[in-house]
Design a protein around this motif. Structure first.
Motif, PDB file in Angstrom:
ATOM      1  N   ALA A 179       7.522  10.030   2.903  1.00 13.22           N
ATOM      2  CA  ALA A 179       8.673   9.687   2.667  1.00 13.22           C
ATOM      3  C   ALA A 179       9.032   8.780   1.633  1.00 13.22           C
ATOM      4  CB  ALA A 179       9.451   9.608   3.958  1.00 13.22           C
ATOM      5  N   ASP A 180       8.502   7.675   1.686  1.00 10.34           N
ATOM      6  CA  ASP A 180       8.781   6.556   0.786  1.00 10.34           C
ATOM      7  C   ASP A 180       7.453   6.357   0.333  1.00 10.34           C
ATOM      8  OD1 ASP A 180       9.607   4.476  -0.684  1.00 10.34           O
ATOM      9  OD2 ASP A 180      10.922   3.492   0.717  1.00 10.34           O
ATOM     10  N   PRO A 181       7.094   6.290  -0.868  1.00 12.17           N
ATOM     11  CA  PRO A 181       5.606   6.113  -1.357  1.00 12.17           C
ATOM     12  C   PRO A 181       5.524   4.655  -1.965  1.00 12.17           C
ATOM     13  CG  PRO A 181       7.019   7.442  -3.099  1.00 12.17           C
ATOM     14  CD  PRO A 181       7.872   7.213  -1.955  1.00 12.17           C
ATOM     15  N   ARG A 182       6.624   3.831  -1.885  1.00 17.26           N
ATOM     16  CA  ARG A 182       6.826   2.454  -2.677  1.00 17.26           C
ATOM     17  C   ARG A 182       6.505   1.393  -1.510  1.00 17.26           C
ATOM     18  NH1 ARG A 182      12.819   2.844  -4.114  1.00 17.26           N
ATOM     19  NH2 ARG A 182      12.777   3.631  -1.958  1.00 17.26           N
ATOM     20  N   PRO A 183       5.243   0.570  -1.584  1.00  8.74           N
ATOM     21  CA  PRO A 183       4.937  -0.533  -0.631  1.00  8.74           C
ATOM     22  C   PRO A 183       6.090  -1.513  -0.501  1.00  8.74           C
ATOM     23  CG  PRO A 183       3.260  -0.261  -2.563  1.00  8.74           C
ATOM     24  CD  PRO A 183       4.418   0.418  -2.941  1.00  8.74           C
ATOM     25  N   SER A 184       6.427  -1.739   0.887  1.00  4.06           N
ATOM     26  CA  SER A 184       7.642  -2.661   1.409  1.00  4.06           C
ATOM     27  C   SER A 184       7.244  -2.999   2.759  1.00  4.06           C
ATOM     28  CB  SER A 184       8.965  -1.867   1.094  1.00  4.06           C
ATOM     29  OG  SER A 184       8.814  -0.785   2.082  1.00  4.06           O
ATOM     30  N   ALA A 185       8.224  -3.724   3.063  1.00  2.00           N
ATOM     31  CA  ALA A 185       7.986  -4.142   4.649  1.00  2.00           C
ATOM     32  C   ALA A 185       8.160  -2.980   5.755  1.00  2.00           C
ATOM     33  CB  ALA A 185       9.071  -5.159   4.992  1.00  2.00           C
ATOM     34  N   ARG A 186       8.956  -1.802   5.232  1.00  2.00           N
ATOM     35  CA  ARG A 186       9.037  -0.674   6.156  1.00  2.00           C
ATOM     36  C   ARG A 186       7.926   0.387   5.940  1.00  2.00           C
ATOM     37  NH1 ARG A 186      12.079   3.393   5.281  1.00  2.00           N
ATOM     38  NH2 ARG A 186      12.475   2.924   3.388  1.00  2.00           N
ATOM     39  N   THR A 187       7.243   0.333   4.697  1.00  2.00           N
ATOM     40  CA  THR A 187       6.205   1.140   4.634  1.00  2.00           C
ATOM     41  C   THR A 187       4.563   1.026   4.558  1.00  2.00           C
ATOM     42  OG1 THR A 187       6.174   0.805   2.233  1.00  2.00           O
ATOM     43  CG2 THR A 187       7.847   2.506   3.159  1.00  2.00           C
ATOM     44  N   ARG A 188       4.475  -0.296   4.793  1.00  2.00           N
ATOM     45  CA  ARG A 188       3.020  -0.746   5.085  1.00  2.00           C
ATOM     46  C   ARG A 188       3.000  -1.366   6.446  1.00  2.00           C
ATOM     47  NH1 ARG A 188       4.196  -5.104   0.184  1.00  2.00           N
ATOM     48  NH2 ARG A 188       4.963  -6.664   1.588  1.00  2.00           N
ATOM     49  N   PRO A 189       1.662  -1.299   6.935  1.00  2.00           N
ATOM     50  CA  PRO A 189       1.309  -2.050   8.061  1.00  2.00           C
ATOM     51  C   PRO A 189       1.966  -3.657   8.155  1.00  2.00           C
ATOM     52  CG  PRO A 189      -0.515  -0.826   7.565  1.00  2.00           C
ATOM     53  CD  PRO A 189       0.228  -1.116   6.538  1.00  2.00           C
ATOM     54  N   ALA A 190       2.659  -4.148   9.126  1.00  2.00           N
ATOM     55  CA  ALA A 190       3.106  -5.606   9.129  1.00  2.00           C
ATOM     56  C   ALA A 190       2.016  -6.513   8.923  1.00  2.00           C
ATOM     57  CB  ALA A 190       4.049  -5.535  10.251  1.00  2.00           C
ATOM     58  N   ALA A 191       0.973  -6.409   9.544  1.00  2.00           N
ATOM     59  CA  ALA A 191       0.095  -7.474   9.929  1.00  2.00           C
ATOM     60  C   ALA A 191      -0.742  -7.479   8.397  1.00  2.00           C
ATOM     61  CB  ALA A 191      -0.891  -7.015  11.027  1.00  2.00           C
ATOM     62  N   VAL A 192      -0.619  -6.613   7.630  1.00  2.00           N
ATOM     63  CA  VAL A 192      -1.507  -6.628   6.314  1.00  2.00           C
ATOM     64  C   VAL A 192      -0.815  -7.312   5.420  1.00  2.00           C
ATOM     65  CG1 VAL A 192      -2.667  -5.155   4.604  1.00  2.00           C
ATOM     66  CG2 VAL A 192      -3.116  -4.644   7.150  1.00  2.00           C
ATOM     67  N   GLY A 193       0.411  -6.605   4.895  1.00  2.00           N
ATOM     68  CA  GLY A 193       1.254  -6.823   3.799  1.00  2.00           C
ATOM     69  C   GLY A 193       0.601  -6.525   2.389  1.00  2.00           C
ATOM     70  N   GLY A 194      -0.360  -5.537   2.506  1.00  2.00           N
ATOM     71  CA  GLY A 194      -1.125  -5.138   1.262  1.00  2.00           C
ATOM     72  C   GLY A 194      -0.298  -4.381   0.456  1.00  2.00           C
ATOM     73  N   PRO A 195      -1.007  -4.040  -0.782  1.00  2.00           N
ATOM     74  CA  PRO A 195      -0.133  -3.477  -1.753  1.00  2.00           C
ATOM     75  C   PRO A 195      -0.347  -2.076  -1.636  1.00  2.00           C
ATOM     76  CG  PRO A 195      -2.429  -4.281  -2.713  1.00  2.00           C
ATOM     77  CD  PRO A 195      -2.222  -4.667  -1.037  1.00  2.00           C
ATOM     78  N   VAL A 196      -0.113  -1.504  -0.544  1.00  2.00           N
ATOM     79  CA  VAL A 196       0.044  -0.005  -0.627  1.00  2.00           C
ATOM     80  C   VAL A 196       0.808   0.494   0.527  1.00  2.00           C
ATOM     81  CG1 VAL A 196      -2.481   0.228  -1.008  1.00  2.00           C
ATOM     82  CG2 VAL A 196      -1.856  -0.087   1.420  1.00  2.00           C
ATOM     83  N   ALA A 197       1.526   1.693   0.328  1.00  2.00           N
ATOM     84  CA  ALA A 197       2.613   2.075   1.374  1.00  2.00           C
ATOM     85  C   ALA A 197       1.753   3.214   2.187  1.00  2.00           C
ATOM     86  CB  ALA A 197       3.679   2.959   0.526  1.00  2.00           C
ATOM     87  N   GLU A 198       2.097   3.499   3.266  1.00  2.00           N
ATOM     88  CA  GLU A 198       1.105   4.527   4.059  1.00  2.00           C
ATOM     89  C   GLU A 198       2.069   5.290   5.065  1.00  2.00           C
ATOM     90  OE1 GLU A 198      -1.877   2.224   6.347  1.00  2.00           O
ATOM     91  OE2 GLU A 198      -0.810   2.704   8.078  1.00  2.00           O
ATOM     92  N   GLY A 199       1.614   6.178   5.745  1.00  2.00           N
ATOM     93  CA  GLY A 199       2.126   7.140   6.445  1.00  2.00           C
ATOM     94  C   GLY A 199       1.254   8.101   7.328  1.00  2.00           C
ATOM     95  N   ILE A 200       1.607   8.316   8.594  1.00  2.00           N
ATOM     96  CA  ILE A 200       0.718   9.029   9.413  1.00  2.00           C
ATOM     97  C   ILE A 200       1.396  10.295  10.184  1.00  2.00           C
ATOM     98  CG2 ILE A 200      -0.669   8.867  11.597  1.00  2.00           C
ATOM     99  CD1 ILE A 200      -1.241   5.879  11.016  1.00  2.00           C
ATOM    100  N   LEU A 201       0.564  11.418  10.000  1.00  2.00           N
ATOM    101  CA  LEU A 201       1.324  12.538  10.587  1.00  2.00           C
ATOM    102  C   LEU A 201       0.408  12.535  11.968  1.00  2.00           C
ATOM    103  CD1 LEU A 201       2.756  15.784  10.164  1.00  2.00           C
ATOM    104  CD2 LEU A 201       0.787  15.786  11.016  1.00  2.00           C
ATOM    105  N   LEU A 202       0.895  12.711  13.037  1.00  2.00           N
ATOM    106  CA  LEU A 202      -0.028  13.063  14.368  1.00  2.00           C
ATOM    107  C   LEU A 202       0.258  14.148  14.957  1.00  2.00           C
ATOM    108  CD1 LEU A 202      -1.823  10.920  16.366  1.00  2.00           C
ATOM    109  CD2 LEU A 202       0.422  10.694  17.612  1.00  2.00           C
ATOM    110  N   SER A 203      -0.730  14.912  15.219  1.00  2.00           N
ATOM    111  CA  SER A 203      -0.541  16.099  15.674  1.00  2.00           C
ATOM    112  C   SER A 203      -0.553  16.200  17.158  1.00  2.00           C
ATOM    113  CB  SER A 203      -1.889  17.277  15.467  1.00  2.00           C
ATOM    114  OG  SER A 203      -2.873  16.963  16.126  1.00  2.00           O
ATOM    115  N   ALA A 204      -0.042  17.226  18.007  1.00  2.97           N
ATOM    116  CA  ALA A 204      -0.131  17.401  19.387  1.00  2.97           C
ATOM    117  C   ALA A 204      -1.343  17.565  19.878  1.00  2.97           C
ATOM    118  CB  ALA A 204       0.670  18.429  19.764  1.00  2.97           C
TER     119      ALA A 204
END
Length: 416
Positions: free
Chosen positions: A72-97
């Protein structure tokens, strides 16, 4: 912008041998094992497709647009990357039923159709359910079931390093069947001494989509293999001070510190990266203490502490009563067997006896799954779920009231 690095990944098929959440044990405590043979004349695999167009409350930073699953947002930020990492990547997860299988399976094959480029990645992962809980998550290329499972769940993990990166998926199909494997009997869960740091970052977003609150209670490990979906404690750790005077049971809700593909508790045959390191030694610890990998993490950053575990503020300050980063003893509870109780209302005090007059020895966070040894009759408590005199003794000797436990699974609990 030109996308010279873009490539199309179509029909990426891999054998998923999803480990049953049991990374194994040190040689001093090896498990007995038995062979589970493949059935002669086995039926055709059970096949199904994952609905990528449905994004529910368990999904994180993903959207279905123009026939593709993407960030939804491909830009690395506090909203889009794991809080504990703060790494230079954005990520997202789709979880199936989870899918209930028509028959038990020991093997799953995945077919992922994806398009990635300019630093974007797309990975399919699966896990399976058996009586003692979920297996660890495994990437398609290196997965394993060591015993039959009756439910399978998939997730798709997308990452991008900037808005120019591409990571999209148009299809994911799975096929479950049986294959020869070796069943490993569960024993005591694995425990290691690692360096723990405090997450902080109130208002940030964890890898499973949880918004970090003040004095929150959860933990982070530097691998998604033990990442619980939001609102669950499927993967719970017991973290104790080295003196053993205080402990907390906390769900793993974030990825970090430093790395995101360092399941340091697994043997080299299973470990995602850094396979030459001793089991139980986080890459960040090796980088900091021994200049391993040139002293850098997987993102090329200089490692400034040896942390292999991050703790939310409430776990750090209230559960363990730490005042600074410290070495702790962490038990990865999903690597063992036995009955588990789910804390439905917490943080719940861990008492030295079956009543509120006994000293608190720590806390169990909401959603944490705690190992139950037996039960006793104690002080009558009116809690979130019931009024009861039943108290459960946990492995390690502390007690919790049944009044605050939402469920128990994984075995029969005897009277103490």
């Amino acid at each position: 912008m030109a996308h010279s690095g873009r490539r199309i990944v179509v029909a990426l098929t891999a054998l998923l041998t999803v480990a049953a959440g049991l990374p194994g044990t040190p040689a001093s405590a090896a498990h007995p094992s038995t062979a589970v043979p493949a059935r002669a004349g086995a039926p055709d695999p059970e096949r199904w497709s994952v609905d990528l167009a449905v994004a529910g409350g368990d999904d994180v930073n993903v959207a279905w647009r123009s026939g593709r699953l993407r960030l939804a947002d491909p830009r690395p930020s506090a909203r889009t990357r794991p809080a504990a990492v703060g790494g230079p990547v954005a990520e997202g997860i789709l979880l199936s039923a989870p899918r209930v299988l028509d028959r038990p399976a020991t093997r799953v094959r995945a077919r992922l159709t994806a398009r990635t480029g300019d630093g974007g990645t797309a990975v399919a992962q699966v896990r399976g359910w058996r009586a003692r809980g979920w297996t660890e998550w495994r990437d398609a290329a290196e997965a394993v079931f060591d015993e039959p499972v009756r439910r399978v769940q998939a997730r798709v993990v997308l990452t991008t390093r900037d808005a120019a990166s591409e990571a999209t998926v148009t299809g994911l199909t799975l096929a479950a069947d049986s294959a020869a494997t070796t069943a490993v009997q569960p024993a005591a869960p694995l425990t290691y001494r690692v360096y723990a740091t405090r997450i902080g970052l109130v208002g940030g977003t964890t890898a499973n989509g949880h918004t970090v609150r003040a004095r929150d209670h959860f933990a982070a490990l530097p691998s998604r293999r033990g990442l619980s979906p939001r609102g669950t404690g499927d993967y719970t750790v017991k973290v104790c001070t080295t003196s053993g005077s205080r402990c907390e049971y906390a769900p793993v809700w974030d990825v970090g510190p430093w790395n995101t593909r360092d399941d340091w508790w697994n043997p080299s045959s299973i470990r995602e990266n850094w396979k030459d390191l001793p089991r139980g030694r986080p890459e960040a610890q090796a980088a900091y203490q021994s200049n391993y990998n040139g002293g850098l993490d997987q993102f090329g950053r200089t490692v400034r502490n040896p942390a292999g575990l991050d703790l939310a503020d409430g776990t750090f300050w209230d559960g363990l009563r730490l005042t600074d980063n410290a070495w702790v003893d962490v038990t990865l509870l999903w690597t063992g067997g036995g009955a588990r109780a789910v804390v439905g209302s917490g943080p719940l005090n861990l008492r030295a006896g079956a009543g509120t007059s006994y000293a608190s020895r720590g806390l169990a966070a909401t959603y944490a799954q705690v190992p139950v040894q037996c039960y006793v009759t104690g002080q009558k408590i009116t809690g979130t779920y019931r009024t009861t005199t039943r108290w459960y003794r946990l492995v390690g000797g502390t007690y919790v009231s049944h009044a605050y436990l939402s469920s128990i699974y994984g075995g029969t609990v005897p009277r103490c």
